[in-house]
Design an enzyme around this catalytic site. Structure first.
Site, PDB file in Angstrom:
ATOM      1  N   LYS A  40       0.843  -1.206   0.000  1.00  0.00           N
ATOM      2  CA  LYS A  40       0.000   0.000   0.000  1.00  0.00           C
ATOM      3  C   LYS A  40       0.882   1.262   0.000  1.00  0.00           C
ATOM      4  O   LYS A  40       1.922   1.282  -0.633  1.00  0.00           O
ATOM      5  CB  LYS A  40      -0.977  -0.055   1.175  1.00  0.00           C
ATOM      6  CG  LYS A  40      -1.755  -1.389   1.189  1.00  0.00           C
ATOM      7  CD  LYS A  40      -2.921  -1.410   2.119  1.00  0.00           C
ATOM      8  CE  LYS A  40      -3.617  -2.775   2.037  1.00  0.00           C
ATOM      9  NZ  LYS A  40      -4.811  -2.897   2.834  1.00  0.00           N
ATOM     10  N   HIS A  75      -8.553  -3.141  -6.285  1.00  0.00           N
ATOM     11  CA  HIS A  75      -8.476  -3.219  -4.819  1.00  0.00           C
ATOM     12  C   HIS A  75      -9.589  -2.363  -4.207  1.00  0.00           C
ATOM     13  O   HIS A  75      -9.896  -1.279  -4.709  1.00  0.00           O
ATOM     14  CB  HIS A  75      -7.106  -2.749  -4.322  1.00  0.00           C
ATOM     15  CG  HIS A  75      -6.881  -3.115  -2.886  1.00  0.00           C
ATOM     16  ND1 HIS A  75      -7.424  -2.390  -1.851  1.00  0.00           N
ATOM     17  CD2 HIS A  75      -6.230  -4.158  -2.318  1.00  0.00           C
ATOM     18  CE1 HIS A  75      -7.100  -2.971  -0.703  1.00  0.00           C
ATOM     19  NE2 HIS A  75      -6.366  -4.043  -0.963  1.00  0.00           N
ATOM     20  N   GLU A 119      -9.699  -0.477  -1.759  1.00  0.00           N
ATOM     21  CA  GLU A 119      -9.320   0.895  -1.388  1.00  0.00           C
ATOM     22  C   GLU A 119      -9.393   1.810  -2.599  1.00  0.00           C
ATOM     23  O   GLU A 119      -9.733   2.993  -2.476  1.00  0.00           O
ATOM     24  CB  GLU A 119      -7.927   0.890  -0.739  1.00  0.00           C
ATOM     25  CG  GLU A 119      -8.006   0.355   0.685  1.00  0.00           C
ATOM     26  CD  GLU A 119      -6.750  -0.332   1.196  1.00  0.00           C
ATOM     27  OE1 GLU A 119      -5.677  -0.145   0.611  1.00  0.00           O
ATOM     28  OE2 GLU A 119      -6.863  -1.075   2.196  1.00  0.00           O
ATOM     29  N   GLU A 137     -11.147 -10.400  -0.999  1.00  0.00           N
ATOM     30  CA  GLU A 137     -10.788  -9.602   0.174  1.00  0.00           C
ATOM     31  C   GLU A 137     -12.039  -8.924   0.729  1.00  0.00           C
ATOM     32  O   GLU A 137     -12.415  -7.841   0.274  1.00  0.00           O
ATOM     33  CB  GLU A 137      -9.776  -8.517  -0.209  1.00  0.00           C
ATOM     34  CG  GLU A 137      -8.485  -9.036  -0.789  1.00  0.00           C
ATOM     35  CD  GLU A 137      -7.362  -8.003  -0.673  1.00  0.00           C
ATOM     36  OE1 GLU A 137      -6.387  -8.300   0.008  1.00  0.00           O
ATOM     37  OE2 GLU A 137      -7.493  -6.898  -1.235  1.00  0.00           O
ATOM     38  N   GLY A 147      -7.416  -4.723   7.262  1.00  0.00           N
ATOM     39  CA  GLY A 147      -6.812  -3.791   8.213  1.00  0.00           C
ATOM     40  C   GLY A 147      -7.560  -3.684   9.523  1.00  0.00           C
ATOM     41  O   GLY A 147      -7.304  -2.790  10.325  1.00  0.00           O
ATOM     42  N   SER A 179      -6.517  -9.222   6.874  1.00  0.00           N
ATOM     43  CA  SER A 179      -5.942  -9.547   8.187  1.00  0.00           C
ATOM     44  C   SER A 179      -5.307 -10.934   8.242  1.00  0.00           C
ATOM     45  O   SER A 179      -5.376 -11.616   9.268  1.00  0.00           O
ATOM     46  CB  SER A 179      -6.982  -9.366   9.300  1.00  0.00           C
ATOM     47  OG  SER A 179      -7.407  -8.008   9.359  1.00  0.00           O
TER      48      SER A 179
END
Ligand code: 13P
Length: 251
Positions: A11, A95, A97, A167, A173, A212
């Protein structure tokens, strides 16, 4: 047999010095030769990473690429061909994010997927549901829609040169890992969905889990029949931890 893949998504972390140190420490780890290992540093650290991994088994990929294949007037972007040119072999697309922070749509992600493959990079297509979607019983539907945005548009064969990373957003996270059973359930259903288009593509496709993952839970996750490795965020910034996760996939 599918060869496991363990990849570290770094990241927006690191400095030249810390990236060098991390890769040096990783090279000192005993890494299994029965799996593929990759790291995804930030764009500005790709060159530093290549210099460190030149004679190691660790592949280097980019966290993103432009929708346009060739170079051109796209300020701030990096094309898949440019990434290939400096030695990348993989690229993350979609992703969560980027879907959330950059508002990337399924259409944009599909274009990035096309550009990646056209440049000879392996796209790692990231999919996953939010907590609200899971609680509404929409986890599988969400993930299928994200996959179909590529599969239906381009045909199932494109998945024979790609990796899918499941994911769940609520596990990224947060320290809240999906249980091995929860992850296996979605992985198996993703594979079954793809098998309705091509049994052989589904059988060969690597579906890795992210959210995680750490040394303490990796072995249990990777023991599941349809989990072919991991896409690791936070824990991949620690060489000992990432090395242990790689070894868990190699056993
Ligand atoms: P964490 O392992 O930090 O939860 O991140 C997962 C991830 O987003 C990898 O792409």
């Amino acid at each position: 047999m599918r060869r496991p893949l363990v990849a570290g998504n770094w990241k927006m972390h690191g400095t030249c010095a810390s990236i060098k140190q991390l890769l040096n420490e990783l090279s000192a780890e005993t890494l299994p030769n029965t799996i593929d290992i990759a790291v995804f540093p930030g764009l500005i650290h790709l060159q530093t990473a290549f210099a460190q991994v030149s004679d190691s088994v660790i592949a280097v990929g980019s966290q993103d690429c432009a929708v346009q294949l060739e170079e051109g007037a796209m300020t701030g972007e990096t094309s898949a061909l440019q990434l290939k040119d400096i030695g990348c072999s993989l690229v993350l697309v979609g992703h969560s994010e980027r879907r959330q922070l950059q508002e990337e749509s399924d259409r944009v992600i599909c274009r990035k997927f096309i550009a990646a493959q056209a440049a000879g990079l392996t796209p790692v297509l990231c999919v996953g549901e939010s907590l609200a979607e899971r609680e509404a019983g929409q986890a599988l539907a969400t993930v299928q829609q994200q996959i179909d945005a590529v599969l239906v548009e381009l045909g199932v064969e494109v998945l024979s040169q790609a990796v899918i990373a499941y994911e769940p957003i609520w596990a990224i996270g947060t320290g809240l890992t999906a249980t091995p059973e929860q992850a296996q359930d979605i992985h198996a259903q993703i594979r079954a969905h793809i098998a309705t288009y091509s049994a052989s593509v589904a059988q060969e496709l690597r579906i890795v889990y992210g959210g995680s993952v750490k040394a303490a839970n990796a072995a249990e996750l990777f023991a599941q029949a349809d989990i072919d490795g991991g896409l690791v965020g936070g824990a991949s910034l620690n060489a000992k931890e990432f090395g242990a996760i790689c070894r868990a996939a190699g056993n």
